[in-house]
Design a protein around this motif. Structure first.
Motif, PDB file in Angstrom:
ATOM      1  N   PRO A  86      44.715  49.026  -0.882  1.00 22.17           N
ATOM      2  CA  PRO A  86      43.773  48.851  -1.346  1.00 22.17           C
ATOM      3  C   PRO A  86      43.133  50.564  -0.485  1.00 22.17           C
ATOM      4  CG  PRO A  86      43.278  46.629  -1.142  1.00 22.17           C
ATOM      5  CD  PRO A  86      44.015  46.696  -0.524  1.00 22.17           C
ATOM      6  N   VAL A  87      44.276  50.454   0.541  1.00 18.06           N
ATOM      7  CA  VAL A  87      44.102  51.550   1.393  1.00 18.06           C
ATOM      8  C   VAL A  87      44.925  53.259   0.311  1.00 18.06           C
ATOM      9  CG1 VAL A  87      45.115  53.288   2.896  1.00 18.06           C
ATOM     10  CG2 VAL A  87      43.607  51.023   3.292  1.00 18.06           C
TER      11      VAL A  87
ATOM     12  N   VAL B  75      42.577  53.777  -2.206  1.00 18.61           N
ATOM     13  CA  VAL B  75      41.546  55.039  -2.087  1.00 18.61           C
ATOM     14  C   VAL B  75      41.834  56.115  -1.936  1.00 18.61           C
ATOM     15  CG1 VAL B  75      39.919  55.403  -0.141  1.00 18.61           C
ATOM     16  CG2 VAL B  75      40.494  52.822  -0.927  1.00 18.61           C
ATOM     17  N   ILE B  76      43.743  56.355  -1.152  1.00 14.09           N
ATOM     18  CA  ILE B  76      43.812  57.603  -0.831  1.00 14.09           C
ATOM     19  C   ILE B  76      44.640  58.239  -2.296  1.00 14.09           C
ATOM     20  CG2 ILE B  76      45.210  59.300   0.562  1.00 14.09           C
ATOM     21  CD1 ILE B  76      45.401  56.997   2.285  1.00 14.09           C
TER      22      ILE B  76
ATOM     23  N   ARG C  28      40.169  62.815  -4.224  1.00 14.02           N
ATOM     24  CA  ARG C  28      40.188  64.213  -4.246  1.00 14.02           C
ATOM     25  C   ARG C  28      39.956  65.314  -3.263  1.00 14.02           C
ATOM     26  NH1 ARG C  28      39.293  63.015 -10.803  1.00 14.02           N
ATOM     27  NH2 ARG C  28      37.920  60.791  -9.168  1.00 14.02           N
TER      28      ARG C  28
ATOM     29  N   MET D  80      45.166  63.954   2.479  1.00 11.46           N
ATOM     30  CA  MET D  80      46.127  64.145   3.183  1.00 11.46           C
ATOM     31  C   MET D  80      46.431  64.292   4.789  1.00 11.46           C
ATOM     32  SD  MET D  80      48.905  65.475   1.771  1.00 11.46           S
ATOM     33  CE  MET D  80      49.225  64.936   0.109  1.00 11.46           C
TER      34      MET D  80
ATOM     35  N   LEU E 176      44.666  61.433   5.330  1.00 11.23           N
ATOM     36  CA  LEU E 176      44.863  59.555   5.790  1.00 11.23           C
ATOM     37  C   LEU E 176      45.942  59.925   5.787  1.00 11.23           C
ATOM     38  CD1 LEU E 176      41.761  58.269   4.087  1.00 11.23           C
ATOM     39  CD2 LEU E 176      42.307  59.063   6.673  1.00 11.23           C
ATOM     40  N   LEU E 177      46.662  60.209   4.759  1.00 13.37           N
ATOM     41  CA  LEU E 177      48.534  60.006   4.451  1.00 13.37           C
ATOM     42  C   LEU E 177      49.049  60.161   5.768  1.00 13.37           C
ATOM     43  CD1 LEU E 177      49.320  61.388   1.068  1.00 13.37           C
ATOM     44  CD2 LEU E 177      49.413  59.019   2.362  1.00 13.37           C
TER      45      LEU E 177
ATOM     46  N   PHE F 243      54.842  52.035   5.733  1.00 14.85           N
ATOM     47  CA  PHE F 243      55.755  52.407   5.397  1.00 14.85           C
ATOM     48  C   PHE F 243      55.205  51.707   3.346  1.00 14.85           C
ATOM     49  CE2 PHE F 243      60.064  52.747   3.652  1.00 14.85           C
ATOM     50  CZ  PHE F 243      60.020  51.275   2.730  1.00 14.85           C
TER      51      PHE F 243
ATOM     52  N   LEU G  17      52.618  54.207   2.227  1.00 15.32           N
ATOM     53  CA  LEU G  17      52.974  54.735   1.946  1.00 15.32           C
ATOM     54  C   LEU G  17      53.581  55.237  -0.042  1.00 15.32           C
ATOM     55  CD1 LEU G  17      55.005  57.175   4.690  1.00 15.32           C
ATOM     56  CD2 LEU G  17      53.526  57.881   2.819  1.00 15.32           C
ATOM     57  N   LEU G  18      54.280  53.575   0.237  1.00 18.51           N
ATOM     58  CA  LEU G  18      55.030  53.047  -1.057  1.00 18.51           C
ATOM     59  C   LEU G  18      54.051  52.750  -2.115  1.00 18.51           C
ATOM     60  CD1 LEU G  18      57.894  52.739  -1.393  1.00 18.51           C
ATOM     61  CD2 LEU G  18      57.517  50.223  -1.670  1.00 18.51           C
TER      62      LEU G  18
ATOM     63  N   TYR H 185      50.975  53.950  -2.182  1.00 13.57           N
ATOM     64  CA  TYR H 185      50.458  55.290  -2.891  1.00 13.57           C
ATOM     65  C   TYR H 185      50.880  55.939  -3.798  1.00 13.57           C
ATOM     66  CZ  TYR H 185      48.812  60.199  -2.549  1.00 13.57           C
ATOM     67  OH  TYR H 185      49.182  61.621  -2.563  1.00 13.57           O
TER      68      TYR H 185
ATOM     69  N   ARG I 101      50.467  56.350  -8.109  1.00 15.94           N
ATOM     70  CA  ARG I 101      49.468  57.836  -7.918  1.00 15.94           C
ATOM     71  C   ARG I 101      50.311  58.292  -9.543  1.00 15.94           C
ATOM     72  NH1 ARG I 101      46.970  61.772  -5.909  1.00 15.94           N
ATOM     73  NH2 ARG I 101      48.011  63.299  -7.036  1.00 15.94           N
TER      74      ARG I 101
ATOM     75  N   GLU J 182      39.621  55.624 -16.437  1.00 18.78           N
ATOM     76  CA  GLU J 182      38.594  56.647 -17.736  1.00 18.78           C
ATOM     77  C   GLU J 182      38.264  55.695 -18.355  1.00 18.78           C
ATOM     78  OE1 GLU J 182      39.334  60.481 -16.551  1.00 18.78           O
ATOM     79  OE2 GLU J 182      38.579  60.221 -14.698  1.00 18.78           O
TER      80      GLU J 182
ATOM     81  N   LYS K  24      34.593  49.364   0.463  1.00 17.00           N
ATOM     82  CA  LYS K  24      36.050  50.392   0.055  1.00 17.00           C
ATOM     83  C   LYS K  24      36.596  50.571   1.021  1.00 17.00           C
ATOM     84  CE  LYS K  24      36.172  53.617  -3.313  1.00 17.00           C
ATOM     85  NZ  LYS K  24      36.071  54.292  -4.410  1.00 17.00           N
TER      86      LYS K  24
ATOM     87  N   TRP L 274      37.035  49.139   4.349  1.00 15.23           N
ATOM     88  CA  TRP L 274      39.004  48.199   4.482  1.00 15.23           C
ATOM     89  C   TRP L 274      39.405  49.566   5.179  1.00 15.23           C
ATOM     90  CZ3 TRP L 274      39.392  43.560   3.458  1.00 15.23           C
ATOM     91  CH2 TRP L 274      40.607  42.886   3.417  1.00 15.23           C
ATOM     92  N   VAL L 275      39.341  50.282   4.430  1.00 11.52           N
ATOM     93  CA  VAL L 275      40.223  51.868   4.796  1.00 11.52           C
ATOM     94  C   VAL L 275      39.803  51.843   6.368  1.00 11.52           C
ATOM     95  CG1 VAL L 275      40.705  54.201   4.526  1.00 11.52           C
ATOM     96  CG2 VAL L 275      40.344  52.493   2.733  1.00 11.52           C
TER      97      VAL L 275
ATOM     98  N   TYR M 219      42.518  51.566   9.468  1.00 10.37           N
ATOM     99  CA  TYR M 219      43.396  52.706  10.087  1.00 10.37           C
ATOM    100  C   TYR M 219      43.240  52.299  11.676  1.00 10.37           C
ATOM    101  CZ  TYR M 219      44.999  55.712   6.567  1.00 10.37           C
ATOM    102  OH  TYR M 219      46.079  56.544   6.162  1.00 10.37           O
TER     103      TYR M 219
ATOM    104  N   ARG N 264      59.218  59.021  -3.313  1.00 10.40           N
ATOM    105  CA  ARG N 264      59.411  58.409  -3.076  1.00 10.40           C
ATOM    106  C   ARG N 264      59.990  57.750  -4.983  1.00 10.40           C
ATOM    107  NH1 ARG N 264      60.201  56.132   1.301  1.00 10.40           N
ATOM    108  NH2 ARG N 264      61.080  54.174   1.084  1.00 10.40           N
TER     109      ARG N 264
END
Lengths: 295, 291, 363
Positions: free
Chosen positions: A94-95, A98-99, A103, A108, A110-111, A173, A176-177, A179, A183, A191, B28, B31-32, B36, B290
């Motif tokens: 979920p994280v 969301v990231i 927009r 960035m 959060l990443l 890790f 990031l993966l 994410y 993407r 949409e 949402k 949760w984030v 964190y 990645r």
């Protein structure tokens, strides 16, 4: 012009192959030499004080495969690794989603938080966990203040602590993966689904999840492998009572200097991981094939 | 994308967000936030408790009750030595992984050898071997090598370097391969058709284009080496410890609040490194390459 | 006059001026320290133990020109480090070892013979502590350290033996010595003998250990201090020194109880030794270090701070009167010390103990 072109393109591909050779040679030598010597080393019994028997025998393996203690250790390792993988995915997906769909510039930031977390070594994070979960630490104070606990709950010396430690190890890790997996799914698909009347939940379950599934499984596998090979969390949070295979290996080699048994334990761990990896890769292929058929 | 040229309706998510936060949106973001908190809390605690002056002996206090920097002055010399070793090792491993990984990636993606996926799988294999197994394997390899030749690589820089190089190179190969796969060969063809030599083309067209992948891979290689415990545990010895192993033994047998100060320095260093990365290559490059 | 000055005086003065640094260095050479340039590495316990050595012994060594580096670990860890160093230089010159390891190590040829010519202070210790391959440097009395206030509050009687810690009210509040830590083997032997077992049959001890609900394990003594400080535990099994430290640094209201082992034995004695690793490049410096460790002043100071029982006879005498807290926690009478359990580790398969321990405590 085109003939000059193709003439130049001709010999080029073969020359790229030669670049492979040095790296391949180095990797192959390191891989083969290390794996072979260690597997060979596992075939000698330990005589104490670091010395090994003169003759090879499968004694170490016989002990490992028949002794309940070691079989339990293998199951325990699989269990905590699986639990940590599942929770990391549940928390991380979920994280990541969301990231990935954000927009604003917050994305960035959060990443960045996630990347910092993966820079810092697990030992430091375990210190922090121990403090947070200690009897008068933040977690217990909060739980007791909220009335959810009437006695401090400890995570040292039980499997819960080990799973939490493994999650700390892999969550950054994993996010990031996942994410980068999310993407790859164009927003336009979501949409389009919504334009056709699907609610957000349906979009998630019927569009995003199925498309991410192969990526999630690959990620799950990497996280699982990381957990299977980690002993830091289990050593420090296990309180000397949670004996996963990596902990036993570290104890056998570093503390008890039983080099033969340590190598045998490592071999068993390696085989378990390889089997699980192969099975999962096979499952992914089946899944992808199925998807192609449907699409 | 829009054949009729009609204005697109704004995406539903954005509309919903500006009107009122739906239950889903709250859930949402909650949760984030929770994730964190979980991720960052331990580091915040270490940072905070390193500033506390009331711990007389073993017994970490958070939130800090009395602010002081005294623990920072008491960081033992062995920590600085270990930190230095880890930094030098990490940098060398990153460089070595690039030297090995870039040619390997080029060879695999562009070569005409059959079984490319097999090669890729082979190169990725070290990432799949459990770290502790790699540590033990290299330890035994060095003992066997030492018994045969008299040269023991245990607890030497070369020994550690090889072990870390082994597991770090796949990361560089992975990121460079994924960049190469998106690479447009026409760029090279164009350069060569203009009369550039092969090496010149490589240096001025190929290399700069794959640089983001190289940077990302090098960064991962550095991270893997700098924060590794399982492999270094077996390839180090007293007097020659990497920083994470030094901390590990410290927490087991020698706890002292100055260890918290030491760990905090590393956290701050990681933050600094992150800012540097953002400046020089940009975070999104790192994250997007990645494979 | 000026001509003579120019011919002889000035050059003479210049020569004298030039030679002055030389004269200084000659003087300095006469004061050169015996161990200049030597770095002595010592394998010892960590945390407050090491800090005491740094405070009291290191300055003396530095006065002799030597640098001391400490390698931290339990004796079991340190033995493993020596083994792991095969083919290369050992990681330390001097190592603190326990009675449990000393025979193994001597038999395996890991220890260099002690040169008592370099240890004049050795004539202030008991003869049996002057071994061929190691010198006794402290002893400890392993006890049950309990929080008087909490025990009274919960209505639990003062514990007299290990079994008393199996009380339900102490669930999750007892800390025992992990077998791989410095206090592990002695306290394990204690609970084994107290439960009716012996060095070849350790199961009774493990059965008793399993009755301690939610027992925690300490590997480094500092864990005990922080656990008492955080209010995590009400009782710990360790040597009196950690109880002393808990009282001092954790402001814990603790007292010691020497556990009854059997009809003839009460209390557990652990004997510490200093050995010099074979192949050490600095044997003379090592002997000087050991000599400093046995020095009366150091032994008194070290004992007061860390709660170990000194081996220096004069120090032993002084402690009875100089430190009442210490005196209260330890058994001072020679007859009482005689009745403490001291295990003979010759021929004991300690690895088997580790194995059985792992199985019993695993969760």
């Amino acid at each position: 012009m085109s003939s000059r072109f193709s003439a130049m393109a001709g010999p080029a591909p073969a020359r790229w192959d030669y670049l492979l050779v040095p790296s391949f040679a180095v990797s192959f030598i390191l891989l083969a030499a290390s794996q072979l010597t260690f597997l060979k080393g596992s075939l000698y019994a330990d005589l104490g004080l670091g010395s090994l028997a003169a003759n090879a025998s499968a004694g170490n393996y016989a002990t490992l495969l028949t002794d309940e203690f070691y079989l339990n250790a293998l199951l325990l390792t699989l269990k905590v690794s699986a639990l940590a993988t599942i929770f990391t995915l549940l928390m991380g997906f979920p994280v990541a989603y969301v990231i990935a769909r954000m927009r604003s510039r917050w994305a960035m930031l959060l990443l960045a938080g996630v990347v910092v977390s993966s820079f810092v070594t697990i030992v430091i994070k375990v210190y922090g966990i121990i403090v947070i979960f200690s009897a008068d630490g933040g977690f217990n104070k909060l739980m007791m203040a909220l009335g959810l606990l009437d006695q401090p709950y400890t995570i040292i010396g039980n499997q819960t602590g080990v799973v939490i430690g493994l999650m700390q190890f892999t969550l950054g890790f994993g996010v990031l993966l996942l994410y980068s997996v999310v993407r790859t799914i164009p927003v336009s698909l979501e949409e389009a689904a919504m334009v056709h009347g699907a609610g957000r939940a349906r979009v998630f379950w019927r569009v995003i999840l199925p498309l991410s599934l192969p990526g999630i499984i690959v990620g799950a596998l990497m996280i699982f492998n990381m957990c299977m090979g980690a002993f830091t969390s289990a050593s420090l949070l296990g309180g000397g009572r949670v004996f996963t295979l990596p902990v036993l290996i570290q104890r056998a080699v570093i503390i008890e200097t039983k080099y033969g048994m340590g190598a045998a334990l490592a071999a068993v761990l390696l085989v378990a991981v390889i089997v699980i990896n192969l099975v999962s890769v096979y499952l992914v292929k089946r899944l992808s094939a199925a998807r192609l058929v449907i699409a | 994308m829009n054949p009729n040229n009609a204005p697109l309706a704004p995406p539903a998510s954005r509309v919903a967000r500006w009107r009122r936060p739906s239950v889903g949106a709250i859930a949402k973001y909650a949760w984030v936030t929770w994730a964190y908190l979980f991720l960052l809390a331990p580091m915040v605690v270490v940072l905070g408790s390193s500033l506390d002056g009331t711990t007389a002996y073993s017994g970490v206090v958070f939130p800090p009750q009395e602010l002081t920097l005294k623990w920072y002055r008491q960081i033992p010399a062995s920590h600085y030595n270990a930190l230095g070793l880890s930094l030098v090792l990490g940098l060398s491993v990153a460089i070595g992984a690039c030297l090995l990984g870039i040619p390997a990636a080029l060879g695999v993606v562009r070569g005409k050898l059959p079984g490319k996926s097999m090669f890729l799988a082979f190169f990725r294999a070290p990432m799949q071997i459990p770290a502790v197994v790699t540590g033990v394997a290299f330890l035994k390899l060095y003992y066997a090598f030492g018994d045969a030749t008299g040269l023991y690589l245990n607890a030497t820089f070369a020994g550690l370097y090889l072990g870390h190089l082994f597991v770090a190179t796949p990361y560089v190969i992975g990121t460079v391969v994924s960049v190469l796969q998106r690479f447009n060969l026409r760029l090279e063809e164009a350069a060569m058709s203009m009369g550039a030599s092969r090496w010149s083309t490589f240096r001025r067209v190929t290399l700069p284009t794959i640089m983001p992948g190289v940077h990302a891979g090098a960064l991962y290689a550095f991270m893997v080496s700098f924060s590794d415990v399982p492999i270094a545990m077996f390839l180090t010895a007293p007097g020659f410890l990497t920083y994470p192993v030094e901390l590990f033994f410290g927490i087991e047998t020698d706890f002292n609040p100055s260890v918290l100060a030491s760990a905090s320095l590393v956290i701050l260093f990681s933050l600094g490194l992150l800012l540097l990365v953002q400046r020089v290559i940009g975070l999104d490059t790192v994250v997007h390459s990645r494979s | 006059m000026s001509k003579a000055w120019k011919r002889f005086g000035a050059p003479l003065l210049a020569t004298v001026a030039a030679m002055t640094p030389l004269l200084w260095s000659v003087d300095a050479a006469a004061q050169a320290k015996p161990f200049d340039g030597v770095t002595l590495r010592v394998g010892t316990f960590g945390g407050p133990w090491r800090d005491d050595l740094v405070k009291y012994v290191q300055p003396k060594m530095e006065a002799l020109g030597m640098k001391v580096e400490f390698v931290i670990g339990s004796p079991q860890d340190n033995l493993a480090k020596i083994i792991a160093a095969r083919g290369r230089e050992a990681p330390f010159d001097v190592v603190e070892i326990l009675d449990a390891q000393i025979d193994q190590m001597a038999d395996a040829g890991m220890l260099a013979p002690i040169d008592y010519a370099g240890i004049p202070n050795a004539n202030q210790i008991e003869p049996w502590q002057r071994g061929a391959n190691a010198v006794g440097n402290w002893t400890t009395q392993e006890v049950i350290c309990y929080d008087k206030g909490k025990f009274a509050e919960l209505g639990i009687a003062v514990p007299t033996t290990y079994k008393d810690l199996a009380n339900d009210k102490l669930s999750g509040r007892v800390m025992y010595a992990d077998i791989t830590g410095g206090g592990g083997l002695a306290n394990f032997a204690g609970i084994v003998y107290a439960s009716g077992g012996d060095t070849t049959n350790v199961k009774p001890g493990l059965d008793t250990l399993k009755t301690f609900k939610g027992v925690k394990f300490w590997k480094a003594g500092g864990d005990i201090v922080s656990a008492f400080k955080a209010g995590d535990i009400y009782a710990a099994v360790a040597h009196t020194g950690w109880c002393l430290r808990a009282a001092k640094f954790a402001a814990a209201n603790v007292a010691t109880s020497h556990p009854k082992i059997n009809a003839g034995k009460t209390g557990v004695l652990k004997v510490g030794w200093l050995g010099v690793v074979k192949g050490s490049k600095n044997p003379a410096a090592a002997m000087a270090f050991i000599n400093a460790y046995l020095d009366e002043e150091f032994q008194v100071a070290f004992a007061k701070n860390s709660g170990v029982w000194p081996v220096n006879k004069k120090a032993m005498q002084r402690l009875r009167t100089e430190d009442p807290v210490f005196a209260a926690m330890n058994m001072l009478d020679a007859a009482d010390v005689e009745r403490m359990l001291r295990v003979d580790y010759k021929g004991v398969n300690v690895n088997n103990w580790y194995d059985q321990w792992n199985r019993a405590v695993s969760r």
